[in-house]
Design a protein around this motif. Structure first.
Motif, PDB file in Angstrom:
ATOM      1  N   SER A  87       0.833  -1.197   0.000  1.00 17.49           N
ATOM      2  CA  SER A  87       0.000   0.000   0.000  1.00 17.49           C
ATOM      3  C   SER A  87       0.869   1.248   0.000  1.00 17.49           C
ATOM      4  O   SER A  87       2.011   1.241   0.464  1.00 17.49           O
ATOM      5  CB  SER A  87      -0.903   0.006   1.232  1.00 17.49           C
ATOM      6  OG  SER A  87      -0.129   0.170   2.387  1.00 17.49           O
ATOM      7  N   HIS A  90       1.796   2.336   3.564  1.00 16.01           N
ATOM      8  CA  HIS A  90       2.891   1.563   4.140  1.00 16.01           C
ATOM      9  C   HIS A  90       4.226   1.995   3.550  1.00 16.01           C
ATOM     10  O   HIS A  90       5.216   2.160   4.260  1.00 16.01           O
ATOM     11  CB  HIS A  90       2.659   0.075   3.876  1.00 16.01           C
ATOM     12  CG  HIS A  90       3.766  -0.800   4.382  1.00 16.01           C
ATOM     13  ND1 HIS A  90       3.940  -1.062   5.717  1.00 16.01           N
ATOM     14  CD2 HIS A  90       4.773  -1.435   3.730  1.00 16.01           C
ATOM     15  CE1 HIS A  90       5.001  -1.842   5.874  1.00 16.01           C
ATOM     16  NE2 HIS A  90       5.519  -2.077   4.688  1.00 16.01           N
ATOM     17  N   LYS A 117      -6.050   8.209  12.033  1.00 19.20           N
ATOM     18  CA  LYS A 117      -6.149   6.760  12.222  1.00 19.20           C
ATOM     19  C   LYS A 117      -6.752   6.430  13.585  1.00 19.20           C
ATOM     20  O   LYS A 117      -7.625   5.570  13.704  1.00 19.20           O
ATOM     21  CB  LYS A 117      -4.755   6.116  12.113  1.00 19.20           C
ATOM     22  CG  LYS A 117      -4.177   6.068  10.715  1.00 19.20           C
ATOM     23  CD  LYS A 117      -2.809   5.401  10.774  1.00 19.20           C
ATOM     24  CE  LYS A 117      -2.152   5.330   9.424  1.00 19.20           C
ATOM     25  NZ  LYS A 117      -0.796   4.720   9.516  1.00 19.20           N
ATOM     26  N   LEU A 136     -11.424  -7.085  13.483  1.00 20.15           N
ATOM     27  CA  LEU A 136     -10.708  -5.925  12.966  1.00 20.15           C
ATOM     28  C   LEU A 136      -9.229  -5.994  13.332  1.00 20.15           C
ATOM     29  O   LEU A 136      -8.351  -5.786  12.482  1.00 20.15           O
ATOM     30  CB  LEU A 136     -11.325  -4.642  13.524  1.00 20.15           C
ATOM     31  CG  LEU A 136     -10.606  -3.331  13.187  1.00 20.15           C
ATOM     32  CD1 LEU A 136     -10.698  -3.021  11.706  1.00 20.15           C
ATOM     33  CD2 LEU A 136     -11.174  -2.180  14.010  1.00 20.15           C
ATOM     34  N   PHE A 137      -8.923  -6.300  14.588  1.00 21.99           N
ATOM     35  CA  PHE A 137      -7.527  -6.342  15.028  1.00 21.99           C
ATOM     36  C   PHE A 137      -6.822  -7.617  14.581  1.00 21.99           C
ATOM     37  O   PHE A 137      -5.601  -7.623  14.437  1.00 21.99           O
ATOM     38  CB  PHE A 137      -7.456  -6.199  16.544  1.00 21.99           C
ATOM     39  CG  PHE A 137      -7.657  -4.783  17.020  1.00 21.99           C
ATOM     40  CD1 PHE A 137      -6.745  -3.799  16.713  1.00 21.99           C
ATOM     41  CD2 PHE A 137      -8.768  -4.436  17.758  1.00 21.99           C
ATOM     42  CE1 PHE A 137      -6.922  -2.491  17.140  1.00 21.99           C
ATOM     43  CE2 PHE A 137      -8.957  -3.131  18.191  1.00 21.99           C
ATOM     44  CZ  PHE A 137      -8.037  -2.160  17.877  1.00 21.99           C
ATOM     45  N   GLN A 138      -7.573  -8.697  14.390  1.00 20.95           N
ATOM     46  CA  GLN A 138      -6.948  -9.904  13.847  1.00 20.95           C
ATOM     47  C   GLN A 138      -6.490  -9.674  12.420  1.00 20.95           C
ATOM     48  O   GLN A 138      -5.414 -10.127  12.025  1.00 20.95           O
ATOM     49  CB  GLN A 138      -7.931 -11.075  13.906  1.00 20.95           C
ATOM     50  CG  GLN A 138      -8.136 -11.650  15.295  1.00 20.95           C
ATOM     51  CD  GLN A 138      -9.170 -12.759  15.323  1.00 20.95           C
ATOM     52  OE1 GLN A 138      -9.970 -12.927  14.380  1.00 20.95           O
ATOM     53  NE2 GLN A 138      -9.184 -13.532  16.396  1.00 20.95           N
ATOM     54  N   ASP A 139      -7.304  -8.962  11.641  1.00 20.28           N
ATOM     55  CA  ASP A 139      -6.941  -8.679  10.255  1.00 20.28           C
ATOM     56  C   ASP A 139      -5.801  -7.663  10.157  1.00 20.28           C
ATOM     57  O   ASP A 139      -4.982  -7.731   9.236  1.00 20.28           O
ATOM     58  CB  ASP A 139      -8.162  -8.153   9.486  1.00 20.28           C
ATOM     59  CG  ASP A 139      -9.245  -9.212   9.334  1.00 20.28           C
ATOM     60  OD1 ASP A 139      -8.926 -10.410   9.491  1.00 20.28           O
ATOM     61  OD2 ASP A 139     -10.404  -8.841   9.070  1.00 20.28           O
ATOM     62  N   SER A 140      -5.762  -6.715  11.090  1.00 22.36           N
ATOM     63  CA  SER A 140      -4.728  -5.662  11.067  1.00 22.36           C
ATOM     64  C   SER A 140      -4.185  -5.447  12.483  1.00 22.36           C
ATOM     65  O   SER A 140      -4.568  -4.487  13.164  1.00 22.36           O
ATOM     66  CB  SER A 140      -5.309  -4.355  10.517  1.00 22.36           C
ATOM     67  OG  SER A 140      -5.849  -4.542   9.235  1.00 22.36           O
ATOM     68  N   ASP A 142      -1.501  -4.256  13.598  1.00 17.78           N
ATOM     69  CA  ASP A 142      -0.779  -3.005  13.811  1.00 17.78           C
ATOM     70  C   ASP A 142      -1.707  -1.882  14.281  1.00 17.78           C
ATOM     71  O   ASP A 142      -1.247  -0.893  14.852  1.00 17.78           O
ATOM     72  CB  ASP A 142      -0.068  -2.581  12.537  1.00 17.78           C
ATOM     73  CG  ASP A 142      -1.028  -2.399  11.367  1.00 17.78           C
ATOM     74  OD1 ASP A 142      -1.801  -3.324  11.101  1.00 17.78           O
ATOM     75  OD2 ASP A 142      -0.999  -1.337  10.729  1.00 17.78           O
ATOM     76  N   MET A 143      -3.019  -2.040  14.060  1.00 24.73           N
ATOM     77  CA  MET A 143      -3.969  -1.019  14.493  1.00 24.73           C
ATOM     78  C   MET A 143      -3.990  -0.885  16.019  1.00 24.73           C
ATOM     79  O   MET A 143      -4.299   0.173  16.548  1.00 24.73           O
ATOM     80  CB  MET A 143      -5.378  -1.353  14.000  1.00 24.73           C
ATOM     81  CG  MET A 143      -5.587  -1.088  12.529  1.00 24.73           C
ATOM     82  SD  MET A 143      -7.324  -1.249  12.074  1.00 24.73           S
ATOM     83  CE  MET A 143      -7.246  -0.819  10.334  1.00 24.73           C
TER      84      MET A 143
END
Length: 331
Positions: A87, A90, A117, A136-140, A142-143
């Motif tokens: 991305s 990133h 963010k 949401l946090f499993q997919d990302s 770093d959030m």
């Protein structure tokens, strides 16, 4: 007679020459009258020579070693994963990280990006159910770091962080008096309470949040804890009654707390309460099996509550909308 025969032979020879004329000079070109125009154009163009391959040379004019050529060929090869384009966000963050110290303008832009963010993640956490927040946090993952970095920035202007108040309560009531106590920190963030009492002989802390960001945290949906019934002395919610199903968090805390002695400690931002103080919240929680024993309203930013678990004589009731989502204003 002889002249006549000779004349006839000449005629016959001329006939054969015309009928069976052959050009025996195979290497010669056809006459100008017979040459096609295309051949004439090609003949007039200068002959192209094939380029001779030249090996890459370094700036000194020397040919690279076989080892270096092999490394270069290996570097040019890409796998299927490497062909995927990362991305832009990133790549931008990576570039800034590699360029060393940021300029004042870059710091300002990065601060705005991080703030945006944080506000986006914060809104998602307050306006969705905990099951969706886990995904949401499993997919990302770093959030999680982005969110808590933003949260730390937010509380820098507060007179006091409520997690420090609870750390002080535990120290005064249990660590100093050498009384054993089992604590669960629900929605623990970075697990500051567990880290503080890691070496304590009396205060045993278990920390639960959406992401296991360090060794103290167990990743879990706090509406469904991996704990036995009636096994905990104190359950803490420090600014963590987030999500549209926050009442299920309290029902789960009631399940794991010890009967009649189990304590519930809650800290919440005053602006979240329907009455902007928290008094109605304290009055409503008996419907979920909690009796209010302490209410601290003096802090400008948040309200502190202490409850004790009471037996429920009927099914827990659904509370009215007494706790609002904490949504930051658009900028």
């Amino acid at each position: 007679m002889t002249d006549r025969n000779s004349h006839d032979r000449q005629k016959i020879q001329l006939f054969y020459d015309i009928m069976f004329q052959v050009n025996w000079d195979l290497g010669s070109a056809p006459s100008k009258k017979q040459e096609p125009k295309e051949n004439k154009k090609r003949r007039n163009q200068p002959e192209k020579t094939k380029p001779v391959p030249v090996k890459n040379k370094d700036p000194k004019g020397q040919e690279p070693s076989k080892k270096k050529q092999k490394q270069e060929r290996k570097g040019n090869e890409t796998t299927g994963d490497e062909k995927k384009q990362p991305s832009l966000v990133h790549e931008g963050e990576k570039k800034l990280a590699n360029e060393g110290p940021l300029t004042a303008l870059q710091k300002k832009m990065k601060g705005k990006l991080d703030g945006a963010k944080f506000r986006w993640i914060n809104e998602r956490l307050y306006t969705t159910e905990s099951e969706e927040a886990v995904k949401l946090f499993q997919d990302s993952p770093d959030m999680f770091d982005v969110y808590h970095a933003g949260f730390r920035h937010q509380i820098e202007s507060w007179p006091e962080n409520p997690v420090d108040v609870f750390i002080r309560f535990l120290k005064e009531r249990y660590d100093k008096k050498r009384r054993p106590v089992s604590v669960v920190d629900l929605g623990c963030g970075e697990a500051k309470i567990a880290e503080t009492y890691e070496a304590s002989k009396y205060i045993q802390v278990q920390s639960f949040d959406l992401v296991s960001a360090n060794k103290f945290i167990v990743a879990s949906d706090i509406s469904d804890l991996p704990l036995e019934d009636a096994s905990v002395d104190i359950a803490i919610f420090c600014l963590s009654l987030m999500g549209t199903n926050w009442q299920s968090f309290l029902r789960e805390a009631h399940r794991v707390l010890k009967p009649n002695t189990g304590q519930l400690w809650v800290a919440e931002i005053k602006s979240r309460f329907s009455d902007k103080s928290g008094k109605i919240f304290a009055e409503e929680l008996p419907k979920l099996g909690f009796e209010n024993t302490s209410l601290v309203l003096g802090n400008k930013m948040f309200t502190l509550f202490e409850f004790v678990k009471q037996p429920l004589r009927q099914e827990p009731q659904t509370l009215p909308p007494i706790l609002n989502a904490c949504i930051y204003k658009r900028r």
